[in-house]
Write an enzyme that holds these catalytic residues in place. Sequence first.
Site, PDB file in Angstrom:
ATOM      1  CE1 TYR A  34       8.075   3.334  -7.502  1.00  0.00           C
ATOM      2  CE2 TYR A  34       6.285   1.986  -6.644  1.00  0.00           C
ATOM      3  CZ  TYR A  34       7.191   3.009  -6.483  1.00  0.00           C
ATOM      4  OH  TYR A  34       7.235   3.716  -5.310  1.00  0.00           O
TER       5      TYR A  34
HETATM    6  O1  LIG Z   1       2.071   2.492  -1.784  1.00  0.00           O
HETATM    7  C1  LIG Z   1       2.784   2.371  -2.735  1.00  0.00           C
HETATM    8  O2  LIG Z   1       3.686   1.583  -2.712  1.00  0.00           O
HETATM    9  C2  LIG Z   1       2.556   3.157  -3.987  1.00  0.00           C
HETATM   10  O3  LIG Z   1       1.402   3.946  -3.820  1.00  0.00           O
HETATM   11  C3  LIG Z   1       0.987   4.615  -4.964  1.00  0.00           C
HETATM   12  O4  LIG Z   1       0.570   3.653  -5.916  1.00  0.00           O
HETATM   13  P1  LIG Z   1      -0.951   3.226  -5.907  1.00  0.00           P
HETATM   14  O5  LIG Z   1      -1.335   2.596  -4.627  1.00  0.00           O
HETATM   15  O6  LIG Z   1      -1.173   2.455  -7.147  1.00  0.00           O
HETATM   16  O7  LIG Z   1      -1.689   4.654  -5.924  1.00  0.00           O
HETATM   17  P2  LIG Z   1      -2.604   5.350  -7.022  1.00  0.00           P
HETATM   18  O8  LIG Z   1      -1.944   5.415  -8.330  1.00  0.00           O
HETATM   19  O9  LIG Z   1      -3.061   6.608  -6.435  1.00  0.00           O
HETATM   20  O10 LIG Z   1      -3.827   4.332  -7.148  1.00  0.00           O
HETATM   21  C4  LIG Z   1      -4.678   4.099  -6.042  1.00  0.00           C
HETATM   22  C5  LIG Z   1      -5.769   3.157  -6.430  1.00  0.00           C
HETATM   23  O11 LIG Z   1      -6.599   3.786  -7.410  1.00  0.00           O
HETATM   24  C6  LIG Z   1      -6.756   2.941  -8.546  1.00  0.00           C
HETATM   25  N1  LIG Z   1      -6.874   3.783  -9.733  1.00  0.00           N
HETATM   26  C7  LIG Z   1      -5.846   4.523 -10.173  1.00  0.00           C
HETATM   27  C8  LIG Z   1      -5.968   5.325 -11.266  1.00  0.00           C
HETATM   28  C9  LIG Z   1      -7.161   5.353 -11.970  1.00  0.00           C
HETATM   29  O12 LIG Z   1      -7.340   6.068 -12.979  1.00  0.00           O
HETATM   30  N2  LIG Z   1      -8.189   4.594 -11.503  1.00  0.00           N
HETATM   31  C10 LIG Z   1      -8.089   3.805 -10.410  1.00  0.00           C
HETATM   32  O13 LIG Z   1      -9.048   3.127 -10.030  1.00  0.00           O
HETATM   33  C11 LIG Z   1      -5.546   2.058  -8.551  1.00  0.00           C
HETATM   34  O14 LIG Z   1      -5.840   0.856  -9.223  1.00  0.00           O
HETATM   35  C12 LIG Z   1      -5.298   1.870  -7.070  1.00  0.00           C
HETATM   36  O15 LIG Z   1      -6.062   0.813  -6.601  1.00  0.00           O
HETATM   37  C13 LIG Z   1       2.107   5.461  -5.545  1.00  0.00           C
HETATM   38  O16 LIG Z   1       1.731   5.986  -6.796  1.00  0.00           O
HETATM   39  C14 LIG Z   1       3.398   4.710  -5.660  1.00  0.00           C
HETATM   40  O17 LIG Z   1       4.414   5.593  -6.040  1.00  0.00           O
HETATM   41  C15 LIG Z   1       3.675   4.083  -4.319  1.00  0.00           C
HETATM   42  O18 LIG Z   1       4.866   3.438  -4.281  1.00  0.00           O
END
Ligand SMILES: O=C(O)[C@H]1O[C@H](OP(=O)(O)OP(=O)(O)OC[C@H]2O[C@@H](n3ccc(=O)[nH]c3=O)[C@H](O)[C@@H]2O)[C@H](O)[C@@H](O)[C@@H]1O
Length: 494
Positions: free
Chosen positions: A243
Site C-alpha cells: 500500500y
Molecule cells: O495514515 C495512513 O497513512 C494510513 O492510516 C490508516 O492506516 P493505519 O494507521 O494502519 O490505521 P488502522 O488500520 O486504523 O490501524 C491503527 C493502529 O491500530 C493497530 N491495529 C489495527 C487493527 C487491529 O486489529 N489491531 C490493531 O492493534 C494498527 O497496528 C495501527 O497501529 C489507513 O487505514 C490507511 O489507509 C492510511 O493510509
Amino acid sequence: MPSLAEEELFLPSTPGKFKDKSKTMHRQFHRCFASTSTMFLWALFLVALTAAYLSFQSFVDSGSKYFSAAWGGVHWEKQVRSSAQIHRHNGFSVLVTGAAGFVGTHVSLALKKRGDGVVGLDNFNDYYDPSLKRARKNMLESHNIFIVEGDINDARMLAKLFEIVPFTHVMHLAAQAGVRYAMENPHSYVHSNIAGLVTLLEACKKSDPQPAVVWASSSSVYGLNEKAPFSESDRTDRPASLYAATKKAGEEITHTYNHIYGLSITGLRFFTVYGPWGRPDMAYFSFTRNILQGKPITIYRGKNRVELARDFTYIDDIVKGCVGSLDTAKKSTGSGGKKRGPAQFRIFNLGNTSPVTVPMMVGILEKQLKVKAKKNVIEMPGNGDVPFTHANISSAQRELGYRPTTDLQTGLKKFVRWYLSYYGYNHGQSVKSFLLGEEVNEYMGKKTEYKLLHGREKANLANRWAIILASTGTLRTKRIGRRLRFPNIIYNPP
Ligand SMILES: O=C(O)[C@H]1O[C@H](OP(=O)(O)OP(=O)(O)OC[C@H]2O[C@@H](n3ccc(=O)[nH]c3=O)[C@H](O)[C@@H]2O)[C@H](O)[C@@H](O)[C@@H]1O
C-alpha cells in the site's frame, strides 16, 4: 512473356496517341477483369474492416460495461452539469474522486456548502460495506451533489466528464486504502493507486483547461523512518507495505506529470484519519463495533512489548487541509497535453502532531461507549504495519494555514455519537439513551416511515421528536421533550 495486365503496369499513365485496336480490346477485357478482381478485393477489405470495427465496438462496450454502464446519456450529462455549477464569486468546479468514500464525502460537502461546484466519482466497490457508501451518496445527493458511478480506470468516462465540465480542480481521493489488506489483494492496489492514477492524470493532462490536482498520499510512505516527527524531506524510500509503495509510486508518478505536462500537483500525506462516516476497516471503527457487540478486539504490540502509536487526525481537520490545498493551488500551466511553463509541485503532511498509543485509543472508546473491551494483545504480525507515526506539520501550517484543533478524545466522542445514530440500538439501549442519558423519558411508540431525513426542515422536528435510526429501514420516533437538541444528520439506509 509478361501478361498484358503486367505490361500495363509499366505503361505510362498517359498513353500515347496511336493504339492498336485488337490489342486495345484485349487490354480492355483484361482491364475489366483486373478491375473486377480489384473491386472484389476492395469489397473483401471493406467487409473485413467493418467486421473489425464492429468487434472493436463490442469490445469497447463490454469494457465499459465492466467499468459500469451507469454513465452517459442526456439526463446524466444534465446531472453532471448541474452538480458542477458554481454558486460563489471565483468559485471552483471540482471533480472529487472517491466521493462516496470517507474523506471524499466530507470534502465534497464542505466544498458544496461554500458554493463550489462538485461532481463526485466513485466505483462503489465492496472493499467495505457498500451500503455505507450508498448512505454517504444519498446524504451528498440531498445537498445536490451528483456522484458519477464509474471507475478512474475508465478513460472514456473521464474524457466525457472533462468534455462536459471545464474542471478547475481535481480532488483525487479514490484509492485502494488499508495497509494490511495489501497482502490479501495486492493487485487491487496496483489497479487503483497506480493504473487508475495514471488514467486520471492522462485525462487531466489532455483537458483544456488543465485542472490543478490535489490528491491523497499517505503517512505510510515514511515506512521504516525512525526520525520523529516525520518531515516531508525525510526518507520515503523504505515502504513497509505494498500500500505504502503504491502511494510512494503515486508521488513519483504525479511528479512526472507535473514535469512533462505542467500539471499543478499537491500531494497530501494523511495521518490515520478518523471520524463520523469513517471507514469500517480501520481499527477505531472495527473496535467500536466489536466492543458494542461484546466481541474481542486484537491489539497489536511492537517488539519488546512496545505499544503502537498513531498520529490520529480528525476528519474536520483533514477537510480544512484539503480545502486549504485547493485554495492555494496554482493553476496548471499546460493545456491539451502541452506544457507551457513550470508548474507548482507540493507535498504536505496532514497530521495531528500528537501521537496516541492504540491501547489509549481503546481506553477512550471504552469510556465513550461505557463498555469494557475484551482485549487480545498480540505481537504485531509482519503485515506491513509500522510502529508509530508522528507528523511535522510546519509546512502545511505555513502554506495552507493548516491547524488541527481536535484531540482524539473529542474526535472519538463525535465518532461514537455518529456511530450510534447510524447503526442504532445496542445492548438494549436506544441511541438516544446513549446520547442523552436519563433525558429520554416519554415514549410514544409511534412508527414512521421516512425515505431520507436531513437538513434544517427535518431537524426542526427535533424540538419535539427524537428520531432513532433502525437499521431495518424504518425510523421510530420517540417523544422526548422540547429542550433536547437533535443530531442533525439522520439517514435511513435503502
Ligand atoms: O495514515 C495512513 O497513512 C494510513 O492510516 C490508516 O492506516 P493505519 O494507521 O494502519 O490505521 P488502522 O488500520 O486504523 O490501524 C491503527 C493502529 O491500530 C493497530 N491495529 C489495527 C487493527 C487491529 O486489529 N489491531 C490493531 O492493534 C494498527 O497496528 C495501527 O497501529 C489507513 O487505514 C490507511 O489507509 C492510511 O493510509
